[in-house]
Design a protein around this motif. Structure first.
Motif, PDB file in Angstrom:
ATOM      1  N   MET A 242      22.056   1.385  28.264  1.00  0.00           N
ATOM      2  CA  MET A 242      22.431   2.776  28.574  1.00  0.00           C
ATOM      3  C   MET A 242      21.358   3.774  28.130  1.00  0.00           C
ATOM      4  N   LEU A 243      20.858   3.536  26.894  1.00  0.00           N
ATOM      5  CA  LEU A 243      19.908   4.496  26.332  1.00  0.00           C
ATOM      6  C   LEU A 243      18.556   4.447  27.031  1.00  0.00           C
ATOM      7  N   ILE A 244      18.171   3.215  27.426  1.00  0.00           N
ATOM      8  CA  ILE A 244      16.835   3.049  28.019  1.00  0.00           C
ATOM      9  C   ILE A 244      16.693   3.872  29.314  1.00  0.00           C
ATOM     10  N   PRO A 245      17.648   3.745  30.281  1.00  0.00           N
ATOM     11  CA  PRO A 245      17.502   4.578  31.489  1.00  0.00           C
ATOM     12  C   PRO A 245      17.508   6.061  31.169  1.00  0.00           C
ATOM     13  N   LEU A 246      18.314   6.436  30.170  1.00  0.00           N
ATOM     14  CA  LEU A 246      18.403   7.852  29.787  1.00  0.00           C
ATOM     15  C   LEU A 246      17.034   8.359  29.306  1.00  0.00           C
ATOM     16  N   ILE A 247      16.427   7.591  28.393  1.00  0.00           N
ATOM     17  CA  ILE A 247      15.134   8.031  27.837  1.00  0.00           C
ATOM     18  C   ILE A 247      14.057   8.004  28.911  1.00  0.00           C
TER      19      ILE A 247
ATOM     20  N   LEU B 111      14.500  10.961  31.142  1.00  0.00           N
ATOM     21  CA  LEU B 111      14.050  12.203  30.494  1.00  0.00           C
ATOM     22  C   LEU B 111      12.522  12.297  30.493  1.00  0.00           C
ATOM     23  N   ILE B 112      11.877  11.167  30.176  1.00  0.00           N
ATOM     24  CA  ILE B 112      10.395  11.165  30.170  1.00  0.00           C
ATOM     25  C   ILE B 112       9.886  11.540  31.565  1.00  0.00           C
ATOM     26  N   LEU B 113      10.462  10.900  32.583  1.00  0.00           N
ATOM     27  CA  LEU B 113      10.002  11.178  33.953  1.00  0.00           C
ATOM     28  C   LEU B 113      10.332  12.605  34.365  1.00  0.00           C
ATOM     29  N   TYR B 114      11.505  13.100  33.919  1.00  0.00           N
ATOM     30  CA  TYR B 114      11.898  14.469  34.256  1.00  0.00           C
ATOM     31  C   TYR B 114      10.849  15.463  33.739  1.00  0.00           C
ATOM     32  N   PHE B 115      10.531  15.332  32.438  1.00  0.00           N
ATOM     33  CA  PHE B 115       9.559  16.273  31.867  1.00  0.00           C
ATOM     34  C   PHE B 115       8.187  16.091  32.514  1.00  0.00           C
ATOM     35  N   PHE B 116       7.873  14.846  32.845  1.00  0.00           N
ATOM     36  CA  PHE B 116       6.583  14.587  33.470  1.00  0.00           C
ATOM     37  C   PHE B 116       6.511  15.238  34.861  1.00  0.00           C
TER      38      PHE B 116
ATOM     39  N   LEU C  72       7.106  13.000  48.104  1.00  0.00           N
ATOM     40  CA  LEU C  72       6.585  11.718  47.618  1.00  0.00           C
ATOM     41  C   LEU C  72       6.785  11.576  46.112  1.00  0.00           C
ATOM     42  N   ILE C  73       6.526  12.648  45.376  1.00  0.00           N
ATOM     43  CA  ILE C  73       6.661  12.586  43.916  1.00  0.00           C
ATOM     44  C   ILE C  73       8.102  12.255  43.529  1.00  0.00           C
ATOM     45  N   SER C  74       9.047  12.924  44.190  1.00  0.00           N
ATOM     46  CA  SER C  74      10.450  12.655  43.826  1.00  0.00           C
ATOM     47  C   SER C  74      10.829  11.225  44.199  1.00  0.00           C
TER      48      SER C  74
ATOM     49  N   HIS D 224       4.239   2.531  36.286  1.00  0.00           N
ATOM     50  CA  HIS D 224       4.265   2.378  37.738  1.00  0.00           C
ATOM     51  C   HIS D 224       4.828   3.616  38.435  1.00  0.00           C
ATOM     52  N   GLY D 225       5.511   4.469  37.678  1.00  0.00           N
ATOM     53  CA  GLY D 225       5.953   5.741  38.247  1.00  0.00           C
ATOM     54  C   GLY D 225       4.980   6.854  37.894  1.00  0.00           C
ATOM     55  N   ILE D 226       4.415   6.755  36.698  1.00  0.00           N
ATOM     56  CA  ILE D 226       3.564   7.853  36.217  1.00  0.00           C
ATOM     57  C   ILE D 226       2.196   7.858  36.914  1.00  0.00           C
ATOM     58  N   ILE D 227       1.615   6.675  37.081  1.00  0.00           N
ATOM     59  CA  ILE D 227       0.271   6.628  37.699  1.00  0.00           C
ATOM     60  C   ILE D 227       0.297   7.167  39.146  1.00  0.00           C
TER      61      ILE D 227
END
Lengths: 225, 120
Positions: free
Chosen positions: A1-6, A9-14, A40-42, A58-61
């Motif tokens: 549960m926590l892993i997808p949440l974190i 959040l990381i991807l949201y701020f990014f 494309l980004i979304s 793989h999402g950030i790059i």
């Protein structure tokens, strides 16, 4: 549960940072390339958000690549107009002196209903009054109405009109927006005097207080005290 | 705009550099461990296989940051199975698992390398 949440959040701020970095405009004002990048980004970000088996990189790059490419291309297109035309296209004239260019409409795949709707949104109900209407590269219609059909301005009539300046909000819902009146001399005294004159004792009692350069004041007291 | 342009170019250069480094690192790590596992299998050396397994486990957190976790988990499981088969003297199963592990080392080692298969 926590892993997808974190991870989310990381991807949201990014993503928020990336969009700010691109200096994006509102959706309706985007050039075709900008709209594609945003979509494309979304889409790219949603994959590692849902699949925790995929490394976050793989999402950030791909996002870094898309944003960087967009910034580089837009910088280059500022320098090279030809590139700008290639990427964004150029405005196309649809109406000239009240006459519709049907070929242009066909090439843009716009129906007469779309055109009339766009004109109405520009407060134009008679297309014979249009001197020039162009479809801009962001998909919006810009309209120049023939000067014969425009209401006269004060300058046309040779009369002087009072200067106007934008109102600045000083108190918004009981809270002081300090920066907006920082340049006012004796600001605290002036503020207290103004709200007292309008029947309020403290800033908390004021719903809206705004003033312009001519010291006109818009005041609204809080209804529930 | 100039700062953004510089940051964008630097970001791309950084991404490319990290990509090259990670590809190089994974390839070297996997080919080294693959050789070690092959040697352990040839000698039927459980200690050597255990050492290879431990080295692999140490690298898993870093590898997980850029290689899909499924690939990594499959190889970890194969190494564990091979080790258990060797302990129980089930050598034909052990050899099969070693063959599988060496293939998976090859797949992971070449995961980030530029190839037609990976690109398209």
């Amino acid at each position: 549960m926590l892993i997808p949440l974190i991870r989310t959040l990381i991807l949201y701020f990014f993503i928020v940072f990336s969009m700010r970095f691109m200096g994006k405009r509102q959706v309706g004002e985007m050039q075709p390339a900008e709209l594609v990048i945003t979509i494309l980004i979304s889409a790219v970000a949603s994959v590692p958000m849902q699949d925790i088996e995929l490394p976050l990189v793989h999402g950030i790059i791909p996002i870094i690549t898309l944003v960087s490419a967009e910034v580089i291309m837009s910088s280059l297109s500022l320098k090279y107009p030809r590139l700008r035309t290639m990427i964004s296209g150029r405005p196309i004239t649809i109406i000239r002196n009240g006459n519709i260019d049907q070929k242009a409409m066909q090439s843009l795949r716009i129906t007469i209903d779309d055109l009339m709707e766009d004109l109405r949104l520009k407060d134009v109900y008679d297309l014979r009054t249009v001197k020039l209407a162009q479809m801009e590269t962001n998909g919006r219609l810009s309209v120049l109405v023939d000067s014969k059909h425009l209401p006269p301005t004060a300058a046309d009539m040779g009369i002087s009109a009072a200067d106007s300046s934008p109102f600045r909000v000083i108190i918004s819902d009981g809270k002081l927006v300090d920066k907006s009146y920082a340049d006012k001399p004796n600001k605290h005294k002036w503020l207290q005097k103004t709200i007292n004159a309008k029947g309020a004792k403290t800033v908390n009692e004021v719903f809206l207080l705004a003033y312009d350069e001519q010291s006109s004041v818009i005041f609204a007291k809080k209804e529930n005290g | 705009m100039k700062i953004r342009l510089v940051i964008s170019v630097l970001s791309l250069i950084l991404a490319v550099s990290l990509g090259i480094l990670s590809a190089e690192y994974t390839d070297n790590l996997c080919s080294g461990l693959s050789r070690q596992v092959r040697a352990a299998a040839d000698k039927r050396d459980a200690v050597m296989l255990q050492q290879a397994q431990e080295q692999w486990q140490k690298r898993v957190p870093l590898l997980s940051t850029f290689i899909p976790h499924g690939h990594i988990d499959r190889l970890t499981e194969t190494l564990v199975r091979a080790s258990e088969f060797l302990k129980n003297d089930e050598l034909s199963e052990f050899d099969a698992e070693i063959g599988c592990a060496i293939h998976q080392f090859g797949v992971i080692g070449k995961y980030d390398c530029l190839s037609v298969r990976a690109l398209f």
